[in-house]
Enzyme design. Structure first.
Site, PDB file in Angstrom:
ATOM      1  N   GLY A 499     -17.548 -24.032   7.327  1.00 24.06           N
ATOM      2  CA  GLY A 499     -16.155 -22.971   8.287  1.00 24.06           C
ATOM      3  C   GLY A 499     -16.577 -22.416   9.182  1.00 24.06           C
ATOM      4  O   GLY A 499     -17.504 -22.639   9.661  1.00 24.06           O
ATOM      5  N   SER A 501     -16.477 -19.209   9.280  1.00 28.32           N
ATOM      6  CA  SER A 501     -16.954 -18.066   9.042  1.00 28.32           C
ATOM      7  C   SER A 501     -17.563 -18.900   7.866  1.00 28.32           C
ATOM      8  O   SER A 501     -18.762 -17.375   7.585  1.00 28.32           O
ATOM      9  CB  SER A 501     -15.730 -17.523   8.826  1.00 28.32           C
ATOM     10  OG  SER A 501     -14.812 -17.696   7.553  1.00 28.32           O
ATOM     11  N   LYS A 519     -15.675 -20.065  -1.152  1.00 32.25           N
ATOM     12  CA  LYS A 519     -16.475 -19.875   0.412  1.00 32.25           C
ATOM     13  C   LYS A 519     -17.669 -18.583   0.558  1.00 32.25           C
ATOM     14  O   LYS A 519     -17.147 -17.338   0.364  1.00 32.25           O
ATOM     15  CB  LYS A 519     -15.206 -19.878   1.158  1.00 32.25           C
ATOM     16  CG  LYS A 519     -15.714 -19.324   2.826  1.00 32.25           C
ATOM     17  CD  LYS A 519     -14.950 -19.254   4.142  1.00 32.25           C
ATOM     18  CE  LYS A 519     -14.759 -19.297   5.297  1.00 32.25           C
ATOM     19  NZ  LYS A 519     -13.823 -19.250   5.625  1.00 32.25           N
ATOM     20  N   ASP A 614      -7.403 -21.351  14.540  1.00 30.83           N
ATOM     21  CA  ASP A 614      -8.748 -22.560  14.491  1.00 30.83           C
ATOM     22  C   ASP A 614      -8.195 -24.017  14.091  1.00 30.83           C
ATOM     23  O   ASP A 614      -8.686 -24.472  12.733  1.00 30.83           O
ATOM     24  CB  ASP A 614      -9.872 -22.564  13.459  1.00 30.83           C
ATOM     25  CG  ASP A 614     -11.088 -23.251  14.141  1.00 30.83           C
ATOM     26  OD1 ASP A 614     -10.798 -24.429  14.590  1.00 30.83           O
ATOM     27  OD2 ASP A 614     -12.215 -22.846  13.237  1.00 30.83           O
TER      28      ASP A 614
END
Length: 775
Positions: A499, A501, A519, A614
């Site tokens: 992604g 980030s 993540k 986004d």
């Protein structure tokens, strides 16, 4: 005489000439659907010719610039031009026809006298003449759904609404100038009686010489011969560079609009009613209309579902089989469901008086095999059969609708009463045994759980002390150590995606019982501790079925990790851009509704407004039930309580970024609407928004889509997929509105969701022009 007076007289003279100027159309003249498609009036304000009908079809009529249609030919028949039509021709033998490659010509207008010439006037009137230049036919005498300045709706004549915003065939509402002098609105296929009327000027008795008239400034009024009878609209609307028209809209309300030259959008000036649920029959059978934020919404009766999913105005049908009469067959079970404060067409086959209660009325209907619905008002009970028509919410009404709904069906075991009793006892014993077994299992499971939880709590307390979990006060998120997540992901081995980030890895928790997505935020993206805590508190408090849920986190030195629910079916991009996995049209439309609900939650239903920044297919994940959920809030912008916009550097992914980011303008939630619009076009066409492997005309998706829409070639957007053209066009229009260059023109996500659900009509969108920003 003063100069001002002279100028005023010149202006009046010019206007009078404009009303009579015409383009002269001689025998042998022709136009074609693809080029030279119309005969314009001298000023170019009006034109007679071909205009888009449905998605890839054409019809013939009169229209203003940007194809604002004011009159339609062949409306009583099939008005769509056959595919093999070569031209519209005023033939040398005096007929106005559609010339086909093969087969018989189609006459557009059939006056009683041979046509010698024709004219398209600047007034919007299309006129046919004989050899002595006498008018033998004119469109002003045969209005369809629109009244133009100078045009009259004569006694006995009617206007009919269009079927939809893109289908100009006859719709379901009519406005009639009756011979008794009363102007009345009815649903189609009904008698001219008061019971079906939903609007009336109350001028009945004025005589048979009353007409409806429209002036150029939008004054709408009734004339009795030459004498004023009643003003409906006082007018006074702009006329300089504008044309005012009166139109009976698709929804059954007639309105006055202004159309400015050079601007394709209609401006609403006046309405016959502000209650969009007023027209009888707006919702189909077995559905009633209710206002939600002044927008009409159709709802089904209890036990009924929409006939056409996505089209709530088409009516409803039972979601249970009607198997017979409970009075005769005691296996059948029915119940009565109530709907309060509604009005319906009265068509009772029996009226019972002196009913003391609603329950008594319900029982009377249940005991009657013919009764499918009962209305209880005061002490009266009216029995009816389905379907119900003309339903609408009426606050304050004492009318209660009682609907017969199927519940359960008991199996017929046969035999005598004793046999039934034995079977019932045997069932009770079986149920008792099963209950004891289940209870034993539950107690054993509880003991095991207590031991497990006790052991885990020790580990949890240790983790909390090490990682300072107290800073997430008020959020029910689990705190993990880095070692725990390192082990759960097998050393961050299986990558699921990347992604804005960070990188997402597959993990397993609870001794292999629960899959998660972990993540790991990149070091160069890692925020300060305070910002990270604020982000966690915001995301941790959010819960919506269309947002990927955050389960826990790890903050261990430089290690910042987030633990999310695992989405079994990957991202929308994985299935949308893979021909072997592409969902069907209906599945794709359900996905768009899921996404819009999630964005609406961020924009309007959170404590603080959130701009995702986004939105793209890669950030839409699909769970095991193929429900779409929004993920990756790494770039999200949280507005304060009193903020509606913000200034920040460009965020997002190229191709989905709204133009205002590049212009360094204030950023609002409309930036997400733009990104959603781009993605909606991708979902419609099953292709990426930028694809340079295609031809130059098709490389940029939003440009290609608008070109196909403007030229009536929407079918090419979905290739060989079998989808109703009107459904494709509706979605395309929503997408074009969302990608408007000017943020103020884009709809809110609430409006987008209503349009996706089919509860509001979608106006014709202008050219997005967003690609002009790079010119």
């Amino acid at each position: 005489m003063s100069i001002l007076t002279i100028l005023f007289l010149l202006l009046i003279s010019t206007a009078a000439k404009a009303q009579t100027r015409s383009s002269h159309i001689t025998l042998g003249s022709s136009i074609t659907p693809s080029s030279n498609s119309s005969w314009p009036s001298p000023s170019g304000v009006f034109a007679f010719g071909f205009f888009p009908q449905h998605v890839n079809g054409y019809a013939v009529g009169i229209f203003l610039p940007e194809k604002t249609v004011v009159w339609t030919a062949n409306r009583d028949n099939d008005l769509t031009v056959p595919d093999d039509v070569v031209s519209l021709l005023l033939s040398t033998d005096g007929r106005l026809i559609l010339r086909r490659r093969q087969g018989q010509d189609v006459e557009i207008i059939s006056p009683s006298t041979t046509i010698a010439s024709a004219s398209m006037l600047d007034s919007g009137n299309f006129v046919l003449y004989d050899s002595e230049s006498r008018i033998i036919w004119q469109s002003f005498d045969y209005p369809t759904n629109t009244l133009l300045p100078g045009q009259r709706l004569q006694p006995g004549k009617e206007l009919f609404s269009s079927a939809s915003e893109t289908d100009y065939g006859k719709g379901i509402f009519r406005l009639k100038m009756q011979n008794d002098g009363n102007l009345v609105q009815y649903p189609i296929n009904t008698q001219d009686v008061a019971g079906y009327a939903y609007y009336s000027t109350g001028t009945d008795g004025a005589g048979g010489n009353v007409s409806l008239n429209l002036d150029s400034d939008g004054r709408l009024y009734l004339l009795n011969g030459s004498l004023p009878l009643q003003n409906l609209s006082n007018g006074g609307f702009p006329t300089q560079g504008s044309t005012n028209i009166m139109r009976l809209d698709v929804g059954g309300i007639f309105r006055i609009y202004s159309l400015s030259l050079g601007n394709p959008n209609l401006t609403r000036r006046w309405s016959s009613s502000n209650d969009e649920c007023l027209p009888q029959g707006f919702c189909g059978v077995n559905a009633f209309c209710t206002l939600m934020d002044n927008a009409p919404e159709c709802r089904c009766l209890p036990g009924f579902v929409y006939v056409q999913p996505g089209n709530n105005t088409a009516g409803c049908s039972r979601n249970f089989p009607l198997q017979g009469c409970a009075k005769i067959d005691d296996r059948l079970k029915y119940d009565m469901r109530r709907v309060e404060n509604t009005q319906w067409e009265g068509n009772a086959y029996e009226v019972l008086g002196k009913m003391t209660s609603e329950q008594e009325c319900s029982k009377a209907c249940l005991d009657d095999c013919n009764c499918e619905v009962a209305f209880f008002t005061g002490s009266q009970c009216r029995k009816q059969k389905l379907p119900l028509r003309f339903g609408r919410r009426s606050i304050g009404s004492s009318n209660i609708a009682l609907i017969r709904v199927g519940t359960t069906m008991e199996p017929n075991v046969g035999g005598n009463t004793n046999h039934k009793s034995i079977i019932k006892k045997e069932r009770r014993v079986d149920i008792l045994i099963i209950g004891i077994v289940l209870m034993s299992i539950a107690v054993l499971a509880l003991l095991i759980s207590v031991i497990f939880v006790h052991k885990k709590r020790k580990n949890c307390n240790k983790t909390s002390n090490e990682d300072g979990a107290n800073f997430v006060e008020g959020i029910s998120l689990k705190v993990f150590t880095f070692e725990h997540l390192f082990e759960a992901t097998h050393g961050f081995k299986e990558e699921l995606g990347r992604g804005a980030s960070g990188t997402v890895f597959k993990g397993v928790l609870q001794n292999g019982q629960k899959l998660v997505a972990v993540k790991r935020l990149e070091k160069d993206f890692a925020q300060g501790e305070r910002e990270f805590q604020t982000e966690l508190k915001t995301i941790g408090k959010m819960y919506h079925k269309n947002l990927v849920r955050l389960l826990g986190y790890c903050l261990d030195g430089d290690h910042k990790l987030l633990v999310f629910e695992y989405m079994r079916n990957g991202s929308l991009a994985d299935i949308l851009f893979n021909k072997e996995k592409q969902p069907s049209w209906e599945e794709r439309m359900e996905i768009t509704r899921d996404i819009s609900r999630g964005i609406l939650y961020l924009h309007e239903e959170c404590e603080t407004q959130i701009i995702h920044c986004d939105i793209k297919p890669q950030n839409i994940l699909m769970d095991g039930n193929w429900c779409a959920k929004i993920s990756d809030f790494g770039l999200a912008k949280h507005l304060k309580q009193d903020e509606t916009n913000t200034y920040t550097g460009i965020r997002g992914t190229k191709g989905y970024v709204a133009p205002e980011w590049y212009q360094k303008q204030a950023i609002t939630v409309k930036a997400d609407v733009y990104s959603f619009g781009v993605m909606l076009l991708e979902i419609i066409c099953c292709r990426k928004c930028v694809d340079y492997s295609r031809s130059e005309d098709e490389a940029i998706l939003e440009e290609w889509v608008y070109d196909c829409y403007a030229t009536g070639k929407i079918g090419s957007l979905i290739g060989d997929e079998m989808v109703e053209k009107r459904k494709v066009e509706r979605m395309v229009k929503i997408g074009i509105w969302c990608v408007q260059y000017d943020p103020s023109l884009r709809p809110t996500m609430k409006k987008v969701l209503l349009m996706l659900e089919g509860t509001v009509e979608i106006p014709i969108p202008p050219c997005p022009s967003s690609f002009l920003s790079s010119v």
